[in-house]
Design a protein around this motif. Structure first.
Motif, PDB file in Angstrom:
ATOM      1  N   PHE A 241      -3.653   5.494   2.092  1.00 63.52           N
ATOM      2  CA  PHE A 241      -2.827   6.170   3.091  1.00 63.52           C
ATOM      3  C   PHE A 241      -2.633   7.656   2.778  1.00 63.52           C
ATOM      4  O   PHE A 241      -1.743   8.302   3.348  1.00 63.52           O
ATOM      5  CB  PHE A 241      -1.457   5.487   3.190  1.00 63.52           C
ATOM      6  CG  PHE A 241      -1.524   4.027   3.558  1.00 63.52           C
ATOM      7  CD1 PHE A 241      -2.359   3.588   4.563  1.00 63.52           C
ATOM      8  CD2 PHE A 241      -0.744   3.090   2.892  1.00 63.52           C
ATOM      9  CE1 PHE A 241      -2.420   2.244   4.907  1.00 63.52           C
ATOM     10  CE2 PHE A 241      -0.794   1.748   3.227  1.00 63.52           C
ATOM     11  CZ  PHE A 241      -1.642   1.313   4.243  1.00 63.52           C
ATOM     12  N   ASP A 242      -3.462   8.196   1.914  1.00 64.60           N
ATOM     13  CA  ASP A 242      -3.297   9.599   1.510  1.00 64.60           C
ATOM     14  C   ASP A 242      -3.372  10.552   2.700  1.00 64.60           C
ATOM     15  O   ASP A 242      -2.602  11.519   2.779  1.00 64.60           O
ATOM     16  CB  ASP A 242      -4.365   9.995   0.482  1.00 64.60           C
ATOM     17  CG  ASP A 242      -4.081   9.397  -0.900  1.00 64.60           C
ATOM     18  OD1 ASP A 242      -3.119   8.628  -1.019  1.00 64.60           O
ATOM     19  OD2 ASP A 242      -4.832   9.710  -1.846  1.00 64.60           O
ATOM     20  N   ASN A 243      -4.296  10.306   3.600  1.00 64.75           N
ATOM     21  CA  ASN A 243      -4.522  11.247   4.700  1.00 64.75           C
ATOM     22  C   ASN A 243      -4.079  10.706   6.053  1.00 64.75           C
ATOM     23  O   ASN A 243      -4.467  11.234   7.094  1.00 64.75           O
ATOM     24  CB  ASN A 243      -6.017  11.608   4.759  1.00 64.75           C
ATOM     25  CG  ASN A 243      -6.489  12.272   3.482  1.00 64.75           C
ATOM     26  OD1 ASN A 243      -5.832  13.171   2.959  1.00 64.75           O
ATOM     27  ND2 ASN A 243      -7.629  11.812   2.965  1.00 64.75           N
ATOM     28  N   ILE A 244      -3.252   9.676   6.033  1.00 71.42           N
ATOM     29  CA  ILE A 244      -2.819   9.082   7.290  1.00 71.42           C
ATOM     30  C   ILE A 244      -1.830  10.003   8.000  1.00 71.42           C
ATOM     31  O   ILE A 244      -1.072  10.731   7.352  1.00 71.42           O
ATOM     32  CB  ILE A 244      -2.183   7.692   7.037  1.00 71.42           C
ATOM     33  CG1 ILE A 244      -2.109   6.899   8.350  1.00 71.42           C
ATOM     34  CG2 ILE A 244      -0.789   7.822   6.401  1.00 71.42           C
ATOM     35  CD1 ILE A 244      -1.793   5.435   8.147  1.00 71.42           C
ATOM     36  N   ASP A 245      -1.878  10.016   9.319  1.00 68.99           N
ATOM     37  CA  ASP A 245      -0.971  10.843  10.113  1.00 68.99           C
ATOM     38  C   ASP A 245       0.393  10.145  10.175  1.00 68.99           C
ATOM     39  O   ASP A 245       0.595   9.202  10.936  1.00 68.99           O
ATOM     40  CB  ASP A 245      -1.538  11.031  11.530  1.00 68.99           C
ATOM     41  CG  ASP A 245      -0.718  12.017  12.357  1.00 68.99           C
ATOM     42  OD1 ASP A 245       0.400  12.348  11.937  1.00 68.99           O
ATOM     43  OD2 ASP A 245      -1.216  12.455  13.406  1.00 68.99           O
TER      44      ASP A 245
END
Length: 365
Positions: free
Chosen positions: A169-173
């Protein structure tokens, strides 16, 4: 000549870099637009689910399944505090992990999140590590996002999503997930009253019938399988007189005997409940008001022929038992699928309340 070639190559490289940035920006724009479209579609499915004829618990489970499918979430769990304990309302995680999932509020790592009403993201960095709340399990979840749920600044539980990949989930919006979380809260708020009604349904002490609340939960789902139904409310109009002259125990026996006569004669597909006091409701699912005429007339005749002996608890020693004969006043109307059933019953109740006490007939309103 060499200088010209170098300059040309530099120009080409700069052009490609600018083009690449432009393409990347368009991809991001498209991705964000796509996420917004997905979110709108999810919201529409949420609204459709709310309007379905399902129990409150079934609706939350369906909503959780929509989240899992539309956002490609590995694990999603919604936990609600009901005032006494934390309960898992929806999850796709194996039941052996439920004790852990419904006690996340006790984990130190999530306490700040709950107190500040902010999401918490945790992940492992390498194989062999486990998330802080995992007691015995390895490998099931390696990333998690925890969202505390609040309604009007009151904490009601949490939503947690998990992944089997580290840093998933590092780059999840997160703004999209915040919208989803708010939609979950809106759904919970909307079905809260339905949940209350379903949980307060009880069996009446004297008749064994379901209480009025049954009509507006499970009963309504059965009734709404048809476009129209006849709703009949009957009242024992002389119950007050029976209570005053023969005693309350006798009055209770009258209520029980009247309900028993109806129950023995009514078809199983129809709904029969004790509404309140001396009033009862019968819903003839899928039947017109005209179609109830013979049955209601027959019931009225049978009830008003009853001779119910005075209860021993209401008699003085050596007193000869008297008898009570119930009188009915009946009102019938049409219920239309999708409208407020409570509005229909209140209309019947208001009619019977305003009718003269001596009235004893079948009224189509």
């Amino acid at each position: 000549m060499i200088i010209a070639v170098i300059i040309l190559l530099v120009v080409i490289i700069v052009f490609l870099m600018l083009y690449n940035m432009s393409v990347h920006k368009k991809i991001d724009t498209f991705s964000n637009l796509n996420q917004k479209i997905v979110s709108l579609n999810v919201l529409q499915e949420f609204m459709d689910t709310i309007s379905e004829e399902k129990t409150a618990d079934e609706k939350i489970i369906k909503i959780n399944n929509i989240l899992i499918e539309k956002y490609d979430i590995k694990y999603s769990t919604i936990v609600i505090y009901d005032g006494a304990e934390y309960k898992i309302k929806a999850t796709n995680v194996d039941e052996k992990h439920w004790d852990t999932l419904k006690n996340l509020h006790t984990e130190q790592i999530f306490k700040d999140s709950i107190e500040t009403a902010t999401p918490k993201y945790i992940t492992v960095d390498k194989e062999g590590e486990r998330l802080p709340y995992q007691k015995m399990e390895f490998g099931r979840a390696k990333s998690a996002m925890f969202f505390p749920l609040y309604i009007d600044n009151i904490y009601i539980g949490y939503w947690i999503i998990e992944s089997g990949k580290e840093h998933d989930f590092d780059n999840i919006d997160t703004t999209i997930l915040e919208v989803v979380k708010n939609n979950i809260i809106s759904v919970i708020r909307t079905i809260e009253k339905q949940d209350i009604i379903e949980n307060i349904v009880r069996d009446d002490e004297f008749t064994g019938l379901k209480s009025e609340e049954y009509l507006y939960g499970e009963g309504k789902r059965k009734i709404d399988e048809y476009d129209t139904s006849a709703v009949c409310m009957l009242e024992i109009t002389n119950i007050k007189e029976i209570n005053e002259t023969l005693g309350r125990h006798t009055g209770n026996q009258v209520i029980a005997k009247v309900s028993n006569v109806v129950r023995q004669n009514i078809a199983t597909e129809y709904i029969f409940v004790r509404y309140m006091g001396p009033k009862f409701v019968i819903v003839f699912s899928g039947i017109s008001t005209e179609g109830t005429s013979n049955f209601v007339t027959d019931i009225k005749n049978k009830v008003e022929k009853l001779q119910i002996e005075q209860a021993e608890e209401d008699m003085f020693e050596d007193e000869e038992a008297k008898t009570a004969t119930p009188k009915l006043n009946i009102a019938i109307t049409t219920y239309y699928k999708g409208t407020a059933l409570e509005g229909t019953t209140h209309k019947l109740e208001n009619y019977l309340e305003s009718a003269p006490r001596e009235e004893s007939q079948i009224n189509y309103i």
